[in-house]
Design a protein around this motif. Structure first.
Motif, PDB file in Angstrom:
ATOM      1  N   ASN A  28      35.929  30.849  -4.701  1.00 24.40           N
ATOM      2  CA  ASN A  28      36.922  31.073  -5.367  1.00 24.40           C
ATOM      3  C   ASN A  28      36.302  31.690  -6.900  1.00 24.40           C
ATOM      4  N   ILE A  29      35.377  30.868  -7.284  1.00 20.22           N
ATOM      5  CA  ILE A  29      34.855  31.375  -8.793  1.00 20.22           C
ATOM      6  C   ILE A  29      34.184  32.676  -8.673  1.00 20.22           C
ATOM      7  N   TYR A  30      33.583  33.027  -7.550  1.00 19.29           N
ATOM      8  CA  TYR A  30      32.965  34.561  -7.449  1.00 19.29           C
ATOM      9  C   TYR A  30      34.111  35.439  -7.662  1.00 19.29           C
ATOM     10  N   GLY A  31      35.229  35.175  -6.700  1.00 22.88           N
ATOM     11  CA  GLY A  31      36.415  36.060  -6.564  1.00 22.88           C
ATOM     12  C   GLY A  31      36.919  36.350  -7.907  1.00 22.88           C
ATOM     13  N   TRP A  32      36.964  35.147  -8.603  1.00 20.31           N
ATOM     14  CA  TRP A  32      37.833  35.526 -10.164  1.00 20.31           C
ATOM     15  C   TRP A  32      37.019  36.402 -10.973  1.00 20.31           C
ATOM     16  N   TYR A  33      35.431  36.248 -10.751  1.00 17.94           N
ATOM     17  CA  TYR A  33      34.761  37.029 -11.606  1.00 17.94           C
ATOM     18  C   TYR A  33      34.542  38.387 -11.115  1.00 17.94           C
ATOM     19  N   ALA A  34      34.610  38.663  -9.743  1.00 16.97           N
ATOM     20  CA  ALA A  34      34.434  39.978  -9.282  1.00 16.97           C
ATOM     21  C   ALA A  34      35.920  40.674  -9.425  1.00 16.97           C
ATOM     22  N   TRP A  35      37.010  40.091  -9.471  1.00 12.65           N
ATOM     23  CA  TRP A  35      38.006  40.931  -9.571  1.00 12.65           C
ATOM     24  C   TRP A  35      38.296  41.134 -11.038  1.00 12.65           C
ATOM     25  N   THR A  36      37.655  40.402 -12.267  1.00 13.03           N
ATOM     26  CA  THR A  36      37.865  40.824 -13.481  1.00 13.03           C
ATOM     27  C   THR A  36      36.719  41.489 -14.213  1.00 13.03           C
ATOM     28  N   ARG A  37      35.594  41.601 -13.591  1.00 11.37           N
ATOM     29  CA  ARG A  37      34.368  42.187 -14.024  1.00 11.37           C
ATOM     30  C   ARG A  37      34.533  43.825 -14.383  1.00 11.37           C
ATOM     31  N   VAL A  38      34.384  43.909 -15.681  1.00  7.85           N
ATOM     32  CA  VAL A  38      34.188  45.362 -16.442  1.00  7.85           C
ATOM     33  C   VAL A  38      33.131  45.431 -17.353  1.00  7.85           C
ATOM     34  N   LYS A  39      32.115  46.152 -17.110  1.00  8.19           N
ATOM     35  CA  LYS A  39      31.298  45.778 -18.084  1.00  8.19           C
ATOM     36  C   LYS A  39      31.077  47.103 -18.998  1.00  8.19           C
ATOM     37  N   GLU A  40      31.395  46.823 -20.484  1.00  3.10           N
ATOM     38  CA  GLU A  40      31.674  47.895 -21.357  1.00  3.10           C
ATOM     39  C   GLU A  40      30.493  48.580 -21.645  1.00  3.10           C
ATOM     40  N   GLY A  41      30.791  50.080 -21.825  1.00  6.64           N
ATOM     41  CA  GLY A  41      29.556  50.827 -21.919  1.00  6.64           C
ATOM     42  C   GLY A  41      28.971  51.241 -20.823  1.00  6.64           C
ATOM     43  N   THR A  42      29.301  51.025 -19.532  1.00  9.90           N
ATOM     44  CA  THR A  42      28.952  51.322 -18.139  1.00  9.90           C
ATOM     45  C   THR A  42      29.903  52.176 -17.441  1.00  9.90           C
ATOM     46  N   GLN A  43      29.552  52.691 -16.422  1.00 13.19           N
ATOM     47  CA  GLN A  43      30.754  53.425 -15.344  1.00 13.19           C
ATOM     48  C   GLN A  43      31.146  52.446 -14.483  1.00 13.19           C
ATOM     49  N   GLU A  44      30.848  51.139 -14.553  1.00  7.58           N
ATOM     50  CA  GLU A  44      31.371  50.061 -13.735  1.00  7.58           C
ATOM     51  C   GLU A  44      33.005  49.984 -14.256  1.00  7.58           C
ATOM     52  N   VAL A  45      33.894  49.921 -13.036  1.00  6.32           N
ATOM     53  CA  VAL A  45      35.136  49.708 -13.567  1.00  6.32           C
ATOM     54  C   VAL A  45      35.871  48.589 -12.709  1.00  6.32           C
ATOM     55  N   GLU A  46      37.021  47.994 -12.809  1.00  9.36           N
ATOM     56  CA  GLU A  46      37.616  46.878 -12.301  1.00  9.36           C
ATOM     57  C   GLU A  46      37.662  47.212 -10.590  1.00  9.36           C
ATOM     58  N   LEU A  47      37.339  46.100  -9.895  1.00 13.75           N
ATOM     59  CA  LEU A  47      37.246  46.174  -8.339  1.00 13.75           C
ATOM     60  C   LEU A  47      38.635  46.722  -7.795  1.00 13.75           C
ATOM     61  N   LYS A  48      38.688  47.631  -7.016  1.00 12.00           N
ATOM     62  CA  LYS A  48      40.116  48.386  -6.559  1.00 12.00           C
ATOM     63  C   LYS A  48      40.344  47.740  -5.033  1.00 12.00           C
ATOM     64  N   THR A  49      41.400  47.770  -4.568  1.00  8.28           N
ATOM     65  CA  THR A  49      41.605  47.445  -3.383  1.00  8.28           C
ATOM     66  C   THR A  49      41.301  48.611  -2.425  1.00  8.28           C
ATOM     67  N   ARG A  50      41.020  48.311  -1.184  1.00 12.16           N
ATOM     68  CA  ARG A  50      40.455  49.398  -0.357  1.00 12.16           C
ATOM     69  C   ARG A  50      40.198  48.814   0.982  1.00 12.16           C
ATOM     70  N   TRP A  51      40.321  49.817   1.806  1.00 13.57           N
ATOM     71  CA  TRP A  51      39.986  49.435   3.371  1.00 13.57           C
ATOM     72  C   TRP A  51      38.215  49.383   3.402  1.00 13.57           C
ATOM     73  N   MET A  52      37.797  48.702   4.511  1.00 11.61           N
ATOM     74  CA  MET A  52      36.250  49.089   4.839  1.00 11.61           C
ATOM     75  C   MET A  52      35.987  50.185   5.610  1.00 11.61           C
ATOM     76  N   SER A  53      34.557  50.487   5.171  1.00 14.64           N
ATOM     77  CA  SER A  53      34.038  51.687   5.887  1.00 14.64           C
ATOM     78  C   SER A  53      33.932  51.231   7.535  1.00 14.64           C
ATOM     79  N   ALA A  54      33.828  52.111   8.233  1.00 15.82           N
ATOM     80  CA  ALA A  54      33.311  52.034   9.876  1.00 15.82           C
ATOM     81  C   ALA A  54      32.271  51.212   9.672  1.00 15.82           C
ATOM     82  N   PRO A  55      31.104  51.306   9.044  1.00 15.56           N
ATOM     83  CA  PRO A  55      29.907  50.823   9.367  1.00 15.56           C
ATOM     84  C   PRO A  55      30.074  49.163   8.895  1.00 15.56           C
TER      85      PRO A  55
END
Length: 244
Positions: A82-109
């Protein structure tokens, strides 16, 4: 506060099953927090993790009081997740290309790898579930005793439903991890877990918990619907749609 957290502090007597069911304050509060956590997660509200942390903390206290130390250990994992999930859902690094985690389906692999991992660990845990839980119980009890508790090592009975119990434990861990990464498949797995739980708890005569998991099933189904819509808006499609 100590009395409030005791499972012997009964809120209400529920007339279900043989002799009814005494619902304690801590179980009631923990259950409400759990339902709020799942519902808020289904509509992608980050605050779900706050209620998740409260839920697993209260359930850990319950499992400690009723001597289910392996289940207590599982709550420790959920707390960290839960602590990690809270971090992962809200993590956005300023000055980088990293954006907020988006809802998606898993890839085949990733999907194939996840299915294989689940199958392997469910098979292994089904065979070794009793010694595994014995080791986990020893770790928890000895750890608690090392910090000042005086707990007698419990006598563990053989697991009543080793395959289904193993399936629920492995899938719960996988579903929680997938939720922290915002994969739609996590809700499908929760639906499976909840349906199994309803049957097992009913067979064991724990009807109040069976009712709780029936409610959770509907929330999880709503989660599938809401996250599928969100993933579509993010340009992510399930494998069946991609291949068709």
């Amino acid at each position: 506060m100590i009395d409030l957290l005791s499972t012997s502090n009964i809120l209400v007597h529920i007339p279900v099953g043989s002799g009814g069911y005494d619902l304690s304050y801590i179980e009631a509060i923990g259950t409400i927090c759990g339902l709020l956590c799942i519902y808020l997660a289904s509509i992608e509200k980050t605050i779900n993790y706050l209620f998740g942390l409260l839920n697993v903390s209260l359930f850990a206290i319950i499992f400690f009081q009723i001597n289910l130390y392996a289940s207590l250990m599982l709550q420790v994992f959920f707390f960290i997740a839960n602590i990690y999930g809270w971090y992962a859902w809200t993590r956005v690094k300023e000055g980088t290309q990293e954006v907020e985690l988006k809802t998606r389906w898993m890839s085949a692999p990733k999907l194939i790898t996840t299915i294989i991992i689940c199958a392997v660990f469910i098979g292994l845990l089904t065979v070794y579930i009793d010694p595994v839980f014995k080791v986990l119980t020893d770790i928890v009890v000895n750890g608690l005793n090392a910090v000042g508790f005086n707990i007698t090592m419990p006598e563990l009975e053989p697991d009543a439903y080793p395959f289904w119990d193993s399936t629920m434990m492995v899938l719960s861990i996988v579903a929680q991890i997938l939720m922290t990464r915002k994969y739609v498949e996590n809700w499908i797995i929760w639906v499976i877990i909840n349906l199994i739980s309803i049957v097992i708890f009913s067979l064991q005569g724990v009807y109040a918990m069976a009712i709780e998991y029936a409610i959770l099933t509907f929330i999880a189904l709503n989660g599938v619907k809401m996250w599928q819509k969100s993933a579509k808006e993010n340009g992510s499609k399930p494998l069946s749609s991609i291949n068709s």
